[in-house]
Scaffold this active site. Structure first.
Site, short mmCIF file in Angstrom:
data_model
loop_
_atom_site.label_atom_id
_atom_site.label_comp_id
_atom_site.label_asym_id
_atom_site.label_seq_id
_atom_site.Cartn_x
_atom_site.Cartn_y
_atom_site.Cartn_z
N ASN A 1 -19.86 19.15 -14.72
CA ASN A 1 -19.56 20.24 -13.97
C ASN A 1 -21.16 20.44 -13.05
O ASN A 1 -21.61 21.44 -13.05
CB ASN A 1 -19.48 21.54 -14.61
CG ASN A 1 -20.53 21.92 -15.69
OD1 ASN A 1 -21.32 20.96 -16.22
ND2 ASN A 1 -20.74 23.24 -16.26
N ASP B 1 -15.55 20.68 -19.00
CA ASP B 1 -16.14 21.67 -19.75
C ASP B 1 -16.73 22.63 -18.77
O ASP B 1 -17.14 22.63 -17.73
CB ASP B 1 -17.55 21.01 -20.56
CG ASP B 1 -18.22 22.18 -21.18
OD1 ASP B 1 -17.19 22.78 -21.80
OD2 ASP B 1 -19.50 22.06 -21.33
N HIS C 1 -12.92 22.31 -23.38
CA HIS C 1 -13.68 23.84 -23.51
C HIS C 1 -12.41 24.49 -23.68
O HIS C 1 -11.86 24.66 -22.73
CB HIS C 1 -14.58 23.92 -22.09
CG HIS C 1 -14.98 25.32 -22.20
ND1 HIS C 1 -15.99 25.57 -22.22
CD2 HIS C 1 -13.93 26.48 -21.58
CE1 HIS C 1 -16.23 27.07 -21.89
NE2 HIS C 1 -14.87 27.35 -21.55
N HIS D 1 -17.93 23.13 -28.83
CA HIS D 1 -18.48 24.40 -29.16
C HIS D 1 -17.42 25.53 -29.81
O HIS D 1 -17.25 26.47 -29.31
CB HIS D 1 -19.17 25.19 -28.23
CG HIS D 1 -18.63 25.01 -26.76
ND1 HIS D 1 -17.31 25.33 -26.68
CD2 HIS D 1 -18.97 24.45 -25.62
CE1 HIS D 1 -16.60 25.22 -25.32
NE2 HIS D 1 -17.82 24.71 -24.69
N ASN E 1 -20.84 30.83 -23.22
CA ASN E 1 -19.35 30.70 -23.35
C ASN E 1 -18.88 29.36 -24.07
O ASN E 1 -19.65 28.49 -23.89
CB ASN E 1 -18.91 30.35 -21.91
CG ASN E 1 -17.11 30.56 -22.13
OD1 ASN E 1 -16.73 30.83 -23.03
ND2 ASN E 1 -16.76 30.47 -20.89
N ASP F 1 -24.80 22.41 -26.32
CA ASP F 1 -24.34 22.97 -25.17
C ASP F 1 -25.63 23.56 -24.30
O ASP F 1 -25.33 24.72 -23.86
CB ASP F 1 -23.07 24.15 -25.52
CG ASP F 1 -22.49 24.58 -24.42
OD1 ASP F 1 -22.53 23.93 -23.08
OD2 ASP F 1 -21.94 25.92 -24.39
N HIS G 1 -30.29 27.52 -16.89
CA HIS G 1 -30.11 28.30 -15.61
C HIS G 1 -31.43 29.17 -15.08
O HIS G 1 -32.34 29.51 -16.05
CB HIS G 1 -29.06 29.56 -15.85
CG HIS G 1 -27.84 29.13 -15.91
ND1 HIS G 1 -27.10 28.72 -14.82
CD2 HIS G 1 -26.78 29.25 -17.05
CE1 HIS G 1 -25.73 28.24 -15.51
NE2 HIS G 1 -25.60 28.86 -16.75
N PHE H 1 -23.12 32.40 -17.53
CA PHE H 1 -22.96 31.97 -19.03
C PHE H 1 -24.07 30.91 -19.48
O PHE H 1 -24.37 29.93 -18.65
CB PHE H 1 -21.81 31.46 -19.44
CG PHE H 1 -20.60 32.57 -19.48
CD1 PHE H 1 -20.52 33.22 -20.47
CD2 PHE H 1 -19.86 32.58 -18.30
CE1 PHE H 1 -19.48 34.25 -20.56
CE2 PHE H 1 -18.71 33.63 -18.31
CZ PHE H 1 -18.69 34.27 -19.45
N GLY H 2 -24.62 31.03 -20.63
CA GLY H 2 -25.29 29.63 -21.00
C GLY H 2 -26.77 30.00 -21.56
O GLY H 2 -27.55 30.75 -21.49
ZN LIG Z 1 -18.21 24.66 -22.47
#
Ligand SMILES: [Zn+2]
Length: 431
Positions: free
Chosen positions: A99, A160, A187, A239, A285, A312, A316, A330-331
């Protein structure tokens, strides 16, 4: 950054492999390969001596789910910072998610990613493998060119960040898996639930909808149902966060389907009760779920229902995270702290040392087909190992983070283990 030694011996070290724990031994490495492991090795004058007393040597890790953000998202992570974070976490190989900008959905983008990665791979010694997307531009509409991507050398297919909603696209992905032998990494999330945190105190306080376990478990159930038509396909759940999903995976394994799954260090360490207000690194997520889910994930990792650990790692920049759970990206990052979480779980009695080596190194190595290079410390193998001080128990600070982004939910957390050095072939990275 490292010393290169044609011949070196690590003396008086504790050794962990997936088979055994040796309380004290010497390990001799020549031309990058392990030459001897013995109670006592007399060191020739020409060899470099490394004192391992008080430390533990174990196989370097493999992280099969990392957002390296290469190509095209240098505001979040660069090849240099991402692979340095892996090295400092004792990780020798990562599987990067597609991604990116643009999406890794063609061999041209694979080539662009490799160009960005080459120098950092050379400098850190950490190998970065690529995944191709399941659908073009991650739009969930049209299949990516699986055959071309597989021939190029991607290690898996995944969208993902997004679940593949369309049944027919899952069918074409499983067909591609049968054809190429590569796994499909899901995912698992049916969209439309509107939640960003699972049920828990912070979610209640914010008055936002809860992210239900069914969003994950329902997609896994759908996928396993379709998978029955593709007995040679490999299906892997990224995950896992909910105990409902574990039950589905366990039943599918018992049926003999090629199903595997992973868990992140943060889902093993925290539950939704432990989310700190306004620390948006806790927004990831899938979300952290309740204490009973956390307990189920720990048990499943120990008993083999969960195959291995993956971080994962999702860096960011500060402005993308902010302090607002509703609008934050998210993350959490995780490369630098994964091994320390697992060492802490050994201290707590959740995992045996052998199981730690399996879930951190040998099992993900086998999953990616790189088990000849990483995953064990034994005679004639290439050296790929990490040396840790298990006696250390310190709070995680920003000084411990080497990723360009600092959005780690482990900041301030006390974790076991200090990663002293990493050995990759003839290289000795001493921190
Ligand atoms: Zn994911």
């Amino acid at each position: 950054m490292y010393h290169a030694y044609e011949h070196y011996v690590i003396k008086n070290v504790e050794l962990w492999t997936e088979r055994e724990v040796i309380s004290q031994c010497d390990v001799e490495i020549q031309h990058g390969r392990i030459k001897a492991i013995e109670k006592h090795i007399s060191v020739p004058k020409s060899a470099h001596l490394i004192d391992g007393r008080g430390f533990t040597l174990l196989p370097a890790g493999v992280d099969p789910q990392v957002h390296l953000r290469v190509p095209g998202q240098a505001e979040k992570e660069t090849a240099g910072t991402g692979l340095l974070a892996a090295l400092r976490g004792g990780i020798a190989a990562v599987l990067s998610m597609p991604n990116t900008k643009p999406t890794i959905d063609s061999t041209e983008v694979c080539e662009a990613a490799v160009l960005e990665l080459e120098e950092a791979e050379h400098l850190t010694g950490v190998k970065a493998y690529l995944t191709g997307s399941i659908t073009q531009s991650l739009k969930g509409k049209a299949a990516a060119p699986y055959k071309e991507l597989a021939d190029w050398g991607v290690k898996a297919f995944t969208d993902d960040g997004l679940g593949v909603v369309d049944d027919d696209l899952m069918r074409s992905a499983f067909e591609a898996s049968e054809l190429t032998g590569l796994p499909i990494l899901q995912h698992a999330e049916f969209p439309g639930h509107g939640g960003v945190l699972a049920a828990g105190p912070v979610q209640e306080k914010l008055g936002i909808p809860a992210y239900p376990a069914a969003a994950e478990a329902d997609m896994v159930a759908r996928d396993i149902h379709i998978l029955k038509d593709y007995p040679k396909a490999r299906y892997h759940v990224l995950h896992v966060s909910a105990h409902e999903t574990l039950e589905l995976v366990s039943a599918a394994k018992a049926e003999g389907l090629h199903v595997s799954c992973e868990v992140t260090p943060h889902h093993l360490w925290f539950s939704s009760d432990e989310i700190k207000d306004e620390v948006t690194s806790f927004k990831m997520n899938p979300p952290l779920r309740g204490p009973s889910d956390k307990r189920a994930l720990r048990k499943a990792l120990a008993d083999g229902t969960i195959d291995f650990v993956a971080t994962d790692h999702a860096p960011h920049e500060a402005s993308a995270k902010g302090q607002n759970f509703k609008t934050s990206a998210f993350g959490t990052t995780g490369l630098e702290t994964s091994l320390r979480v697992l060492l802490s779980l050994v201290t707590e009695g959740v995992l045996s040392p052998q199981r730690l080596v399996q879930v951190f190194s040998s099992r993900p190595a086998r999953f990616l087909g790189i088990e000849k290079d990483i995953g064990d410390i034994s005679i004639d193998r290439p050296m790929a190992a990490v040396l840790v001080n298990r006696e250390s128990r310190e709070e995680v600070t920003e000084d411990d983070l080497f990723s360009l982004s600092k959005n780690s939910c482990f900041l301030g957390e006390k974790l076991d283990g200090k990663i002293e050095s990493v050995f990759l072939a003839d290289r000795y990275y001493q921190f």
